[in-house]
Design an enzyme around this catalytic site. Structure first.
Site, PDB file in Angstrom:
ATOM      1  N   ASP A   1       0.794  -1.137   0.015  1.00  0.00           N
ATOM      2  CA  ASP A   1       0.012   0.020   0.106  1.00  0.00           C
ATOM      3  C   ASP A   1       0.707   1.144   0.084  1.00  0.00           C
ATOM      4  O   ASP A   1       2.034   1.322   0.462  1.00  0.00           O
ATOM      5  CB  ASP A   1      -0.907  -0.032   1.206  1.00  0.00           C
ATOM      6  CG  ASP A   1      -0.358   0.048   2.474  1.00  0.00           C
ATOM      7  OD1 ASP A   1       0.853  -0.526   2.621  1.00  0.00           O
ATOM      8  OD2 ASP A   1      -0.891   0.564   3.648  1.00  0.00           O
TER       9      ASP A   1
ATOM     10  N   GLU B   1       0.183  -1.488   5.806  1.00  0.00           N
ATOM     11  CA  GLU B   1       1.305  -0.717   6.812  1.00  0.00           C
ATOM     12  C   GLU B   1       0.923   0.662   6.979  1.00  0.00           C
ATOM     13  O   GLU B   1       1.172   1.174   8.036  1.00  0.00           O
ATOM     14  CB  GLU B   1       2.576  -0.988   5.983  1.00  0.00           C
ATOM     15  CG  GLU B   1       3.636  -0.840   7.016  1.00  0.00           C
ATOM     16  CD  GLU B   1       4.016   0.739   7.281  1.00  0.00           C
ATOM     17  OE1 GLU B   1       4.777   1.032   8.079  1.00  0.00           O
ATOM     18  OE2 GLU B   1       3.738   1.538   6.150  1.00  0.00           O
TER      19      GLU B   1
END
Length: 437
Positions: free
Chosen positions: A86, A150
């Site tokens: 991400d 994350e």
């Protein structure tokens, strides 16, 4: 100039991953399926060379992928190598290059994730394929993890896997991921490659002051707003003492020897400033910190509220949480409650050992002027989740960059970029580390 298949694939995979818009907005309704598409892309590339994988998607769109390559020593503990898929949101108006275009211009690859951290995702994907193609067996099992979420704390990524699928990391003792490995200039012609061996904790406290509510035409001696404002001012201007953790001490030893400087705690901030951007990073890791960020009080200008609140972001050094909380309570003073909020505890790992020796040897083979230097990361990574399984986390994504290129400054920035030659260096160096660690 020709490049190896390893280097060529690393650059190709990084570019492909940047083009997959896996933006983590932290709002479920707007995140989409980018992380899952990125994980499926990695899965396809691994399956092409015969590497089995496990795809995990705890909620739609939030996919992660884990693969294990068996080592030659069955008694050796496994090594987790992980990268998150991400990225943080972008404001396209702030970018000259398209943030998801993966454009290469003047030797730089531009795009969201170029350093945070699709660069490492692409590199370790290329390294895994290299190991499979060449038939190279690492000494220890390698667990490759490509993770969701994350950027919002790892709730649906590393955190979820640690809580629900710890079997995927069975037998692992160490992990390698962000933030570190990039070169910074040393005095003379040398380069230091920073190795994160510890991370500050990430958390907060709520300050609450209460007093007698009333009409603003009659100021109260126990005004909650005034009491809270005093507490916030004292905390916001306080400088916590320097703590020479093992990582900071080694950093100061190496940089001090190179520049012929003896670092003094009372002058440390000014001395570190002379090191440039790397000094700012070290300054943030030298002490506990507390930063007031949110204030709440009242709703009408002519009403004295009976309660006032503030939120303070706190970053604790390893083993420093209790001291930090005690100091905040002292600074807040009488009549202000200090309530700890949810936090992620600081972590630390040994600054010496076989893995660090392998990292040092790999850097030496690729850069004879390079020195690996431990440091303490003042931010947070998925290594904090793996620490709950007893896995020591290190931050080391090897990147040799020009002396004036601030890799840390690229994180979350507009026009995020990385030198293409640095990606090739990263692929070669990471392959050396994982083959010998």
């Amino acid at each position: 100039m020709s490049h190896s298949i390893l280097e060529t694939e690393a650059v190709e995979f990084v570019r492909d991953l940047i083009r997959i818009e896996s933006v983590n907005t932290a709002v479920a309704e707007t995140i989409g399926d980018g992380e899952t598409r990125a994980a499926r892309y990695v899965q396809e590339r691994l399956h092409e060379v015969g590497i089995s994988t496990e795809f995990v998607e705890p909620v739609p769109g939030r996919g992660s992928l884990v693969a294990r390559i068996a080592g030659t020593d069955p008694d050796a503990a496994a090594l987790v190598v992980h990268a998150h898929l991400d990225v943080v949101p972008v404001d396209s108006a702030e970018w000259v290059h398209p943030p998801f275009g993966a454009v290469i211009e003047d030797g730089l690859l531009y795009g969201r994730g170029a350093v945070d951290m699709k660069n490492f995702a692409g590199v370790i994907l290329a390294v895994a394929r290299h190991l499979a193609r060449s038939g190279t067996r690492p000494r220890r099992d390698l667990i490759f993890a490509f993770l969701a979420d994350e950027e919002s704390g790892g709730v649906w990524g590393a955190g979820w896997l640690v809580d629900n699928r710890p079997d995927l990391f069975h037998g692992a003792s160490e992990a390698v991921s962000e933030v570190g490995g990039f070169s910074v200039p040393l005095a003379g012609d040398g380069r230091a490659y920073l190795l994160a061996t510890a991370e500050k904790g990430v958390g907060g406290v709520r300050l609450t002051a209460r007093g007698e509510a009333g009409h603003a035409s009659r100021p109260q001696p126990d005004d909650a707003v005034v009491r809270l404002a005093g507490a916030v001012a004292r905390i916001g201007t306080h400088r916590f003492p320097v703590v020479r953790t093992p990582a900071l001490q080694r950093f100061l030893d190496v940089f001090g020897a190179a520049a012929d400087v003896t670092f003094d705690d009372d002058e440390l901030d000014a001395q570190l400033e002379q090191l440039g951007f790397v000094g700012k990073l070290a300054t943030a890791s030298a002490r506990n910190t507390a930063a007031p960020t949110v204030l709440r009080a009242g709703s009408k200008s002519n009403v004295i509220p009976g309660c006032a609140e503030a939120t303070v972001d706190v970053r604790a050094l390893p083993d420093g949480e209790a001291d930090l909380l005690a100091e905040l309570r002292r600074l807040a003073g009488d009549g202000v409650d200090v309530e700890p909020l949810a936090s992620m505890a600081p972590i630390s790992a040994p600054i010496e050992g076989p893995l660090i020796a392998a990292i040092t040897a790999a850097i030496g083979a690729e850069d004879d002027g390079g020195v690996v230097v431990p440091y303490l990361l003042p931010a947070s990574t998925d290594n904090k989740h793996f620490a709950r399984l007893g896995i020591h986390g290190y931050g080391f994504v090897p990147l040799r960059v020009p002396d004036g290129f601030d890799v840390y400054g690229q994180f979350h920035s507009a026009e995020e970029c990385v030198p293409v030659d640095s990606l090739r260096f990263s692929a070669r160096t990471t392959a050396r580390i994982l083959a010998t660690a």
